[in-house]
Design a protein around this motif. Structure first.
Motif, short mmCIF file in Angstrom:
data_model
loop_
_atom_site.label_atom_id
_atom_site.label_comp_id
_atom_site.label_asym_id
_atom_site.label_seq_id
_atom_site.Cartn_x
_atom_site.Cartn_y
_atom_site.Cartn_z
N GLN A 180 0.66 -1.32 0.14
CA GLN A 180 0.14 -0.07 0.04
C GLN A 180 0.72 1.33 -0.10
N LEU A 181 0.27 2.29 -0.69
CA LEU A 181 1.02 3.61 -0.48
C LEU A 181 -0.21 4.65 -0.75
N ALA A 182 0.31 5.87 -0.59
CA ALA A 182 -0.72 7.00 -0.40
C ALA A 182 -0.30 7.97 -1.62
N ILE A 183 -1.18 8.64 -2.06
CA ILE A 183 -0.61 9.79 -2.87
C ILE A 183 -1.60 11.05 -2.42
N VAL A 184 -0.86 12.51 -2.34
CA VAL A 184 -1.69 13.57 -1.92
C VAL A 184 -1.75 14.34 -2.99
N THR A 185 -2.93 14.33 -3.70
CA THR A 185 -3.24 15.48 -4.79
C THR A 185 -3.45 16.60 -4.62
N LYS A 186 -3.87 17.61 -5.78
CA LYS A 186 -4.05 19.15 -5.48
C LYS A 186 -3.18 19.88 -4.70
N ILE A 187 -1.94 19.63 -4.58
CA ILE A 187 -0.79 20.23 -3.85
C ILE A 187 -0.75 21.68 -4.17
N ASP A 188 -0.97 21.88 -5.61
CA ASP A 188 -1.15 23.48 -6.04
C ASP A 188 -2.12 24.11 -5.54
N GLU A 189 -3.25 23.70 -5.24
CA GLU A 189 -4.46 24.48 -4.90
C GLU A 189 -4.28 24.80 -3.55
N ALA A 190 -3.68 23.84 -2.41
CA ALA A 190 -3.50 23.96 -1.42
C ALA A 190 -2.44 24.82 -0.70
N CYS A 191 -1.40 25.40 -1.58
CA CYS A 191 -0.39 26.00 -1.23
C CYS A 191 0.01 27.05 -2.45
N GLY A 192 -0.22 28.38 -2.26
CA GLY A 192 0.35 29.38 -3.21
C GLY A 192 1.97 29.10 -3.85
N GLU A 193 2.69 28.94 -2.76
CA GLU A 193 4.22 28.59 -3.16
C GLU A 193 4.25 27.70 -4.35
#
Length: 255
Positions: A180-193
């Motif tokens: 098993q593994l995890a991916i975290v999506t939408k990182i650009d929407e969550a952080c302006g930098e």
């Protein structure tokens, strides 16, 4: 993030063959809350490998609070040679919701390979052995070989009842020895930098916290990867591709 690294990963994926020679393909199942970007991730993998924006896994841009994926469908990615496909396939399932959404029992059946292509998820009742979409004797290729938890960096906290469902699915996969593994999506929407420059991904505290979240589910930190799905882009982009390929390489490496 260096272009050379991107080319190495791309070549690795293009040359990949399952270690078990009896398997034509590795089956990867994506699960997670509604609107986390499961279908978009599959489309993004296809875009990265084909070098152009592709949309094989239909994703909804308007119904992020409702699950768009209703049927159990296998997504294959075509190679440049016509009629050939990559030796890994993706299944995405109806999102997990509070009180509705996909039933944990159905996900457990999918892990074991009992769910036939085209099965429509029913939030009220699970697939039963008498149903025509039930595979009584699953082949090794019907089973899930890698389980991937998909979470959005831009979403509010996951509700306790949904978290509980995710833990149940994870425990079942552990019992079945499914990596098993995890991916975290939408990182650009969550952080302006990150939106300004995707290369800032590993400097973002917000994304770090979201990646840490997977450890609540018992997924080790080194098996949790940030990605950005293609959403509004017209052309593929090296920084996006690099993150997508890192995640994909880890998925198929578990074989």
């Amino acid at each position: 993030v260096i272009a050379g690294h991107l080319q190495d990963d791309l070549q690795y994926v293009k040359d990949f063959q399952p270690q078990n020679e009896k398997l034509k393909h590795i089956r990867v199942l994506l699960y997670g809350p509604v609107g986390a970007g499961k279908s978009s991730f599959i489309s993004s993998v296809s875009s990265t490998l084909r070098g152009r924006i592709a949309t094989p896994a239909l994703a909804s841009t308007t119904t992020s609070n409702q699950s768009f994926t209703k049927k159990y469908k296998t997504h294959k990615i075509p190679k440049e040679v016509s009629g050939k496909y990559y030796p890994f396939v993706f299944n995405d399932i109806m999102g997990l919701e509070e009180g509705t959404g996909v039933r944990v029992e159905d996900v457990k059946l999918a892990l074991k390979g009992h769910v036939k292509e085209g099965y429509t998820f029913n939030p009220v009742s699970s697939l039963s052995p008498s149903d025509s979409h039930y595979i009584t004797q699953p082949s090794p290729e019907d089973r899930i070989h890698v389980l991937v938890c998909v979470c959005s960096a831009n979403a509010a906290e996951i509700k306790e009842s949904v978290l509980q469902k995710m833990k149940e699915i994870r425990e079942e996969a552990s019992d079945l020895d499914i990596p098993q593994l995890a991916i975290v999506t939408k990182i650009d929407e969550a952080c302006g930098e990150i939106e300004k420059d995707l290369k800032n991904v590993y400097l973002s505290k917000h994304v770090k916290n979201k990646v840490n979240f997977s450890s609540q589910l018992g997924i080790p930190l080194n098996c949790s990867l940030p990605v950005k799905n293609y959403s509004h882009e017209i052309n593929t982009n090296e920084d996006v591709d690099t993150l997508i390929l890192s995640a994909l390489k880890m998925m198929i490496d578990f074989d």
